[in-house]
Design a protein around this motif. Structure first.
Motif, PDB file in Angstrom:
ATOM      1  N   CYS A 213      22.599  10.154 -76.482  1.00  0.00           N
ATOM      2  CA  CYS A 213      21.235   9.304 -77.045  1.00  0.00           C
ATOM      3  C   CYS A 213      20.079  10.601 -77.809  1.00  0.00           C
ATOM      4  CB  CYS A 213      20.304   8.990 -76.209  1.00  0.00           C
ATOM      5  SG  CYS A 213      21.090   7.013 -75.758  1.00  0.00           S
ATOM      6  N   ASN A 214      19.712  11.634 -77.685  1.00  0.00           N
ATOM      7  CA  ASN A 214      18.892  12.510 -78.556  1.00  0.00           C
ATOM      8  C   ASN A 214      19.700  13.568 -79.368  1.00  0.00           C
ATOM      9  OD1 ASN A 214      16.345  11.532 -77.602  1.00  0.00           O
ATOM     10  ND2 ASN A 214      16.271  13.971 -75.867  1.00  0.00           N
ATOM     11  N   GLY A 215      20.807  13.554 -78.852  1.00  0.00           N
ATOM     12  CA  GLY A 215      21.622  13.947 -80.162  1.00  0.00           C
ATOM     13  C   GLY A 215      22.473  13.073 -81.350  1.00  0.00           C
ATOM     14  N   LEU A 216      22.794  11.869 -80.806  1.00  0.00           N
ATOM     15  CA  LEU A 216      23.151  11.074 -81.867  1.00  0.00           C
ATOM     16  C   LEU A 216      22.129  11.248 -83.503  1.00  0.00           C
ATOM     17  CD1 LEU A 216      22.863   8.005 -80.722  1.00  0.00           C
ATOM     18  CD2 LEU A 216      24.886   9.003 -80.077  1.00  0.00           C
ATOM     19  N   ALA A 217      23.329  12.404 -83.967  1.00  0.00           N
ATOM     20  CA  ALA A 217      23.668  12.538 -85.857  1.00  0.00           C
ATOM     21  C   ALA A 217      24.836  12.368 -86.628  1.00  0.00           C
ATOM     22  CB  ALA A 217      22.930  13.904 -85.619  1.00  0.00           C
ATOM     23  N   ASN A 218      24.506  11.688 -87.749  1.00  0.00           N
ATOM     24  CA  ASN A 218      25.416  11.678 -88.943  1.00  0.00           C
ATOM     25  C   ASN A 218      24.179  11.664 -90.576  1.00  0.00           C
ATOM     26  OD1 ASN A 218      27.132  10.244 -90.884  1.00  0.00           O
ATOM     27  ND2 ASN A 218      27.014   8.185 -89.656  1.00  0.00           N
ATOM     28  N   VAL A 219      25.243  12.924 -90.911  1.00  0.00           N
ATOM     29  CA  VAL A 219      24.736  13.472 -91.621  1.00  0.00           C
ATOM     30  C   VAL A 219      24.933  12.022 -93.358  1.00  0.00           C
ATOM     31  CG1 VAL A 219      24.928  15.635 -92.043  1.00  0.00           C
ATOM     32  CG2 VAL A 219      26.660  14.261 -92.441  1.00  0.00           C
ATOM     33  N   MET A 220      26.424  11.093 -93.284  1.00  0.00           N
ATOM     34  CA  MET A 220      26.021  10.461 -94.167  1.00  0.00           C
ATOM     35  C   MET A 220      24.725   9.001 -93.947  1.00  0.00           C
ATOM     36  SD  MET A 220      30.372   9.390 -94.126  1.00  0.00           S
ATOM     37  CE  MET A 220      31.291  10.230 -94.306  1.00  0.00           C
ATOM     38  N   GLU A 221      23.997   8.990 -92.731  1.00  0.00           N
ATOM     39  CA  GLU A 221      23.422   7.985 -92.890  1.00  0.00           C
ATOM     40  C   GLU A 221      22.689   8.073 -94.334  1.00  0.00           C
ATOM     41  OE1 GLU A 221      21.896   7.101 -88.156  1.00  0.00           O
ATOM     42  OE2 GLU A 221      20.812   8.882 -89.405  1.00  0.00           O
ATOM     43  N   GLU A 222      21.496   8.831 -94.645  1.00  0.00           N
ATOM     44  CA  GLU A 222      20.825   9.392 -95.472  1.00  0.00           C
ATOM     45  C   GLU A 222      20.763   9.234 -96.995  1.00  0.00           C
ATOM     46  OE1 GLU A 222      17.364   9.820 -95.523  1.00  0.00           O
ATOM     47  OE2 GLU A 222      17.495   9.774 -93.898  1.00  0.00           O
ATOM     48  N   VAL A 223      22.535   8.882 -97.296  1.00  0.00           N
ATOM     49  CA  VAL A 223      22.693   8.331 -98.102  1.00  0.00           C
ATOM     50  C   VAL A 223      23.464   7.201 -98.305  1.00  0.00           C
ATOM     51  CG1 VAL A 223      25.246   8.281 -99.920  1.00  0.00           C
ATOM     52  CG2 VAL A 223      23.974  10.639 -98.620  1.00  0.00           C
ATOM     53  N   THR A 224      23.624   6.659 -97.117  1.00  0.00           N
ATOM     54  CA  THR A 224      24.165   4.713 -97.264  1.00  0.00           C
ATOM     55  C   THR A 224      22.501   4.541 -97.335  1.00  0.00           C
ATOM     56  OG1 THR A 224      25.824   5.712 -95.864  1.00  0.00           O
ATOM     57  CG2 THR A 224      25.464   3.165 -95.944  1.00  0.00           C
ATOM     58  N   PHE A 225      21.773   4.648 -95.918  1.00  0.00           N
ATOM     59  CA  PHE A 225      20.197   4.404 -96.158  1.00  0.00           C
ATOM     60  C   PHE A 225      19.812   4.064 -97.442  1.00  0.00           C
ATOM     61  CE2 PHE A 225      18.867   6.053 -92.276  1.00  0.00           C
ATOM     62  CZ  PHE A 225      19.992   5.471 -91.812  1.00  0.00           C
ATOM     63  N   HIS A 226      19.994   5.452 -98.430  1.00  0.00           N
ATOM     64  CA  HIS A 226      19.659   5.251-100.185  1.00  0.00           C
ATOM     65  C   HIS A 226      20.055   3.981-100.909  1.00  0.00           C
ATOM     66  CE1 HIS A 226      17.758   7.118-103.874  1.00  0.00           C
ATOM     67  NE2 HIS A 226      18.869   6.690-104.183  1.00  0.00           N
ATOM     68  N   LEU A 227      21.332   4.081-100.600  1.00  0.00           N
ATOM     69  CA  LEU A 227      22.060   3.090-101.217  1.00  0.00           C
ATOM     70  C   LEU A 227      22.031   1.777-100.781  1.00  0.00           C
ATOM     71  CD1 LEU A 227      25.585   4.892-102.297  1.00  0.00           C
ATOM     72  CD2 LEU A 227      24.123   4.496-103.936  1.00  0.00           C
ATOM     73  N   TYR A 228      21.618   1.587 -99.678  1.00  0.00           N
ATOM     74  CA  TYR A 228      21.648   0.282 -99.394  1.00  0.00           C
ATOM     75  C   TYR A 228      20.462   0.383 -98.219  1.00  0.00           C
ATOM     76  CZ  TYR A 228      26.334   0.488-100.650  1.00  0.00           C
ATOM     77  OH  TYR A 228      27.193   0.349-101.237  1.00  0.00           O
ATOM     78  N   PRO A 229      18.966   0.311 -98.250  1.00  0.00           N
ATOM     79  CA  PRO A 229      17.765   0.372 -98.104  1.00  0.00           C
ATOM     80  C   PRO A 229      18.008  -0.835 -96.384  1.00  0.00           C
ATOM     81  CG  PRO A 229      17.252  -0.096-100.041  1.00  0.00           C
ATOM     82  CD  PRO A 229      18.872  -0.010 -99.779  1.00  0.00           C
TER      83      PRO A 229
END
Length: 291
Positions: A213-229
């Motif tokens: 659970c602590n290691g869950l990570a996805n480099v695409m999150e920040e881009v998707t979060f920026h486009l779709y808050p």
């Protein structure tokens, strides 16, 4: 005609990690990601036909029912490659949200490959089916096998792992579609924080749920979060209900929670159901398919 019909389960996948390493000369991105299957599945109904044609039907109007559908492409690939003279009717019962980061189209193609391998008596191994699946899409080989794996290359080079510890998965799909291509184009490779994939692999091996659970990570999150808050807000909301781990799957927009306790999973479900229509509480599957 013997063995004229099969119903094949086509389970969704989630990413436990998703890393993008660099842009390749062929235009694709080199990835390294851990994927695992969950018990939310489409059902693929395959019926053999004497007319030597492939006919596809889907119970949801926004999914293509023509040669754009990956299940159709899977059937055509097998038919052409092995000169099969029998047709098939493919009916797809969609339960996996569409354009959601859950490999819905890829898993339908993989299930079609497995089912027609049986119905058309092709006697191909899963390895051979996965190799064919790579011609259709990057996630198809993983979906042919199912289970848990590290995927590298474009996603087609697989290293199989043991299954993660059993837990509940709350999948939440907000009412929007995300283009994976758009997200890849907006990634800034030099600025991203890369997941510790090895740490999560070791945690899976050790059946250490807390470290996974602590290691869950996805480099695409920040881009998707920026486009779709609203996707970022959704993730924050899920955390607030007490999930053990939360991550966006694939390029989104689905966000999932890992939860060990069933009553907490139900609380998260109830807390989100009035906020988002598509909420599912399922289990991690972990086990691989058989031929």
């Amino acid at each position: 005609m013997d063995k004229v019909e099969r119903i094949i389960k086509a389970p969704a996948k989630i990413n436990l990690t998703l890393d993008v390493l660099h842009k390749r000369q062929d235009g694709y991105h080199e990835v390294e990601m851990i994927m695992t299957t969950v018990d939310l599945a489409d059902r693929i109904h395959l019926t053999l036909k004497d007319d030597n044609k492939i006919f596809i039907e889907v119970d949801k109007g926004f999914v293509p029912s023509n040669d754009q559908n990956l299940a159709y492409q899977a059937a055509k690939l097998l038919k052409d490659r092995f000169k099969v003279q029998t047709g098939v009717h493919i009916f797809i019962e969609k339960n996996i949200p569409v354009s959601a980061g859950l490999a819905g189209g890829s898993t339908d193609a993989a299930a079609t490959l497995r089912g027609l391998n049986d119905l058309w008596n092709l006697n191909l191994s899963l390895d051979a089916l996965a190799e064919l699946g790579a011609e259709i899409g990057s996630d198809v080989p993983f979906c042919v096998y199912g289970g848990t794996a590290i995927a590298r290359g474009r996603g087609e080079k697989l290293e199989h792992l043991s299954s993660p510890p059993s837990c509940w998965v709350v999948l939440v799909k907000p009412p929007l579609g995300v283009s994976t291509k758009d997200i890849y184009e907006k990634l800034t490779l030099s600025e991203m924080k890369h997941p510790d994939t090895g740490k999560v692999v070791q945690a899976i091996f050790n059946r250490d749920f807390h470290t996974i659970c602590n290691g869950l990570a996805n480099v695409m999150e920040e881009v998707t979060f920026h486009l779709y808050p609203q996707v970022r807000h959704l993730k924050e909301r899920i955390w607030s209900f007490g999930a053990d781990g939360v991550l966006m799957s694939g390029s989104g927009p689905t966000v999932y929670a890992l939860v060990q306790n069933q009553s907490r999973a139900e609380r998260i479900y109830n807390g989100l159901k009035g906020f988002v229509d598509q909420v599912h509480v399922v289990r991690i599957l972990g086990s691989r398919h058989k031929v």
